[in-house]
Write an enzyme that holds these catalytic residues in place. Structure first.
Site, PDB file in Angstrom:
ATOM      1  N   ASP A   1     -35.798 -36.512  21.439  1.00  0.00           N
ATOM      2  CA  ASP A   1     -34.960 -35.780  22.213  1.00  0.00           C
ATOM      3  C   ASP A   1     -33.456 -36.598  22.708  1.00  0.00           C
ATOM      4  OD1 ASP A   1     -32.922 -34.806  23.778  1.00  0.00           O
ATOM      5  OD2 ASP A   1     -34.365 -35.070  25.456  1.00  0.00           O
ATOM      6  N   SER A   2     -33.269 -36.624  20.662  1.00  0.00           N
ATOM      7  CA  SER A   2     -31.962 -38.197  21.159  1.00  0.00           C
ATOM      8  C   SER A   2     -31.004 -37.170  21.097  1.00  0.00           C
ATOM      9  CB  SER A   2     -32.523 -38.243  19.628  1.00  0.00           C
ATOM     10  OG  SER A   2     -31.972 -37.741  18.346  1.00  0.00           O
TER      11      SER A   2
ATOM     12  N   ASP B   1     -26.703 -37.450  18.723  1.00  0.00           N
ATOM     13  CA  ASP B   1     -26.382 -36.844  17.409  1.00  0.00           C
ATOM     14  C   ASP B   1     -26.704 -38.401  16.504  1.00  0.00           C
ATOM     15  OD1 ASP B   1     -25.062 -34.704  18.222  1.00  0.00           O
ATOM     16  OD2 ASP B   1     -23.378 -35.761  18.215  1.00  0.00           O
TER      17      ASP B   1
ATOM     18  N   GLN C   1     -23.591 -47.588  25.916  1.00  0.00           N
ATOM     19  CA  GLN C   1     -22.526 -46.651  25.554  1.00  0.00           C
ATOM     20  C   GLN C   1     -21.978 -46.094  27.020  1.00  0.00           C
ATOM     21  OE1 GLN C   1     -25.898 -43.762  24.560  1.00  0.00           O
ATOM     22  NE2 GLN C   1     -27.251 -44.333  26.918  1.00  0.00           N
TER      23      GLN C   1
ATOM     24  N   ASP D   1     -36.124 -49.744  22.575  1.00  0.00           N
ATOM     25  CA  ASP D   1     -36.226 -48.677  21.566  1.00  0.00           C
ATOM     26  C   ASP D   1     -37.016 -48.300  20.558  1.00  0.00           C
ATOM     27  OD1 ASP D   1     -35.234 -48.425  18.609  1.00  0.00           O
ATOM     28  OD2 ASP D   1     -35.385 -50.459  18.149  1.00  0.00           O
ATOM     29  N   GLY D   2     -37.054 -46.716  20.867  1.00  0.00           N
ATOM     30  CA  GLY D   2     -37.931 -45.920  20.182  1.00  0.00           C
ATOM     31  C   GLY D   2     -38.509 -46.119  18.758  1.00  0.00           C
TER      32      GLY D   2
ATOM     33  N   ASP E   1     -32.218 -37.687  30.258  1.00  0.00           N
ATOM     34  CA  ASP E   1     -31.702 -37.203  31.393  1.00  0.00           C
ATOM     35  C   ASP E   1     -32.938 -36.461  32.416  1.00  0.00           C
ATOM     36  OD1 ASP E   1     -32.151 -34.502  30.445  1.00  0.00           O
ATOM     37  OD2 ASP E   1     -30.929 -34.830  28.982  1.00  0.00           O
TER      38      ASP E   1
ATOM     39  N   HIS F   1     -33.576 -27.708  27.211  1.00  0.00           N
ATOM     40  CA  HIS F   1     -34.714 -28.584  27.351  1.00  0.00           C
ATOM     41  C   HIS F   1     -35.889 -27.177  27.260  1.00  0.00           C
ATOM     42  CE1 HIS F   1     -31.527 -30.785  30.362  1.00  0.00           C
ATOM     43  NE2 HIS F   1     -32.758 -31.982  29.020  1.00  0.00           N
TER      44      HIS F   1
END
Length: 284
Positions: free
Chosen positions: A161-162, A164, A36, A142-143, A91, A67
């Site tokens: 916590d992804s 969009d 990204q 990779d989750g 983050d 959070h």
């Protein structure tokens, strides 16, 4: 999705027919990773700003809403959350909130893009102050694969916590992924997943709830909270499990760690269902 000549960053939400702008003092960083495009800005009134592929991820001023609500409601709903898995969350703000709970013995965080974490450490150090906690374990990959390969009944809480549901995150919103999560959690485990704006993304929210049920979670509840820098300023997270009625209210009242938004009253209020959501839930 642009910084105009007058010094404003504007994110356009086409599906909602709206936009959100922040006055920018300077651009601090920009880079293209294998996954990204990440930008960091210093704003005039919202602190530092992280933007990924043109979409605001967080600001220094209001990230505590997100959070705290991704961490504390689910952890105070599980009877004894010792083992936590975070998918995404690069983050590290959600991780910081999770580690405020002494009952938590181990947190694994799986973030696909290590650069998000490294940039957070540099530009948002307040979010990363618990990264050296011995209970925190970082995996960069990779989750989806991590969850598919992890042993059954190995975690108590999963926090998704992804970003969009586009690109690499799209698979995190599907029944097959939720089924893998259910296998990891077992009958007592609980999952929470950020679920966009109930005002703008209602179709997505309803589909997501349906996918959770297809994946093996009989109970699903959506909580809402303010989030100024996200489209509409109103955001949500959705809990899924076999039972979601065990709110440890006494423990939440007696918590010794500081929060800026979350408390017992907020916990209860966030689960109140607006009438338009109730109607869509009943019809689905």
């Amino acid at each position: 999705m642009q910084l105009d000549p007058k010094g404003w960053f504007t994110e356009v939400c086409k599906e909602g027919g709206l936009a959100f702008s922040l006055a920018i003092r300077e651009k601090l960083h920009a880079e293209t990773t294998p996954y990204q495009y990440i930008e960091i800005y210093q704003t005039e009134t919202f602190g530092r700003l992280m933007v990924i592929d043109g979409f605001i991820m967080l600001s220094g001023r209001d990230n505590f809403f997100y959070h705290e609500m991704m961490a504390h409601p689910v952890l105070f709903t599980h009877p004894h959350p010792q083992r936590v898995l975070i998918i995404g969350g690069g983050d590290c703000g959600t991780l910081r909130e999770v580690l405020k709970h002494d009952v938590v013995e181990k947190v694994q965080q799986v973030e696909i893009d290590e650069r998000v974490t490294r940039l957070a450490e540099k530009y948002f150090p307040e979010l990363c102050q618990s990264n050296d906690d011995p209970r925190a374990h970082f995996h960069f990959g990779d989750g989806l694969r991590f969850v598919a390969e992890a042993p059954a009944n190995s975690v108590d809480v999963i926090i998704i916590d992804s970003t969009d549901p586009i690109g690499s995150a799209e698979g995190l919103f599907q029944a097959s992924f939720y089924a893998d999560c259910q296998r990891l959690l077992g009958e007592k485990g609980i999952l929470v997943h950020q679920s966009e704006s109930p005002l703008i993304h209602l179709d997505l929210l309803n589909k997501m709830r349906a996918e959770m049920k297809k994946g093996g979670f009989p109970q699903v509840r959506t909580l809402t909270y303010p989030q100024c820098v996200y489209p509409s300023g109103w955001w949500s997270a959705t809990l899924a499990g076999h039972t979601l009625s065990c709110f440890r209210e006494r423990d939440a009242t007696a918590k010794i760690f500081p929060t800026r938004y979350y408390n017992v009253d907020i916990h209860r209020a966030s689960l109140a269902v607006p009438e338009f959501l109730r109607q869509t839930e009943e019809s689905s």
